[in-house]
Design a protein around this motif. Structure first.
Motif, short mmCIF file in Angstrom:
data_model
loop_
_atom_site.label_atom_id
_atom_site.label_comp_id
_atom_site.label_asym_id
_atom_site.label_seq_id
_atom_site.Cartn_x
_atom_site.Cartn_y
_atom_site.Cartn_z
N GLN A 1 0.83 -1.20 0.00
CA GLN A 1 0.00 0.00 0.00
C GLN A 1 0.87 1.25 0.00
O GLN A 1 0.57 2.22 -0.70
N ALA A 2 1.97 1.24 0.76
CA ALA A 2 2.89 2.37 0.78
C ALA A 2 3.50 2.61 -0.60
O ALA A 2 3.63 3.75 -1.05
N ILE A 3 3.86 1.53 -1.29
CA ILE A 3 4.41 1.65 -2.64
C ILE A 3 3.37 2.25 -3.59
O ILE A 3 3.66 3.16 -4.36
N LEU A 4 2.15 1.73 -3.52
CA LEU A 4 1.08 2.26 -4.38
C LEU A 4 0.82 3.73 -4.09
O LEU A 4 0.66 4.54 -5.01
N ASP A 5 0.78 4.09 -2.82
CA ASP A 5 0.53 5.48 -2.45
C ASP A 5 1.62 6.41 -2.97
O ASP A 5 1.34 7.52 -3.41
N ARG A 6 2.87 5.95 -2.94
CA ARG A 6 3.98 6.78 -3.44
C ARG A 6 3.89 7.01 -4.94
O ARG A 6 4.35 8.02 -5.45
N HIS A 7 3.30 6.06 -5.66
CA HIS A 7 3.25 6.15 -7.11
C HIS A 7 1.96 6.73 -7.67
O HIS A 7 1.84 6.91 -8.88
N LYS A 8 1.02 7.01 -6.82
CA LYS A 8 -0.23 7.63 -7.28
C LYS A 8 0.05 9.08 -7.67
O LYS A 8 0.70 9.82 -6.95
N ALA A 9 -0.48 9.47 -8.81
CA ALA A 9 -0.35 10.86 -9.22
C ALA A 9 -1.33 11.69 -8.42
O ALA A 9 -2.49 11.32 -8.26
N PRO A 10 -0.90 12.83 -7.89
CA PRO A 10 -1.79 13.69 -7.10
C PRO A 10 -3.01 14.13 -7.93
O PRO A 10 -2.88 14.47 -9.09
#
Length: 61
Positions: free
Chosen positions: A49-58
């Motif tokens: 989840q942390a990896i996904l959150d880091r890669h989500k575009a704002p």
């Protein structure tokens, strides 16, 4: 060497398919024989989840 249809298989030939199958089976056998400590499911999910959150575009979600 038997050619395979791209509709039926992602491999170009039966030899390619057999080589990939052998590689996957070897990886699974190695993992099953491993004595490394297991990682709890919750820890893995939190890391993913942390990896996904880091890669989500704002602003996209």
């Amino acid at each position: 060497m038997a050619k395979l249809s791209p509709i039926v298989s992602e491999f170009a030939s039966t030899e390619e398919e057999a080589a990939h199958d052998a590689w996957v089976r070897a990886k699974v056998e190695k993992a099953l024989a491993s004595t490394a400590p297991c990682i709890p499911h919750e820890e893995v999910i939190a890391e993913m989840q942390a990896i996904l959150d880091r890669h989500k575009a704002p602003g996209k979600y």
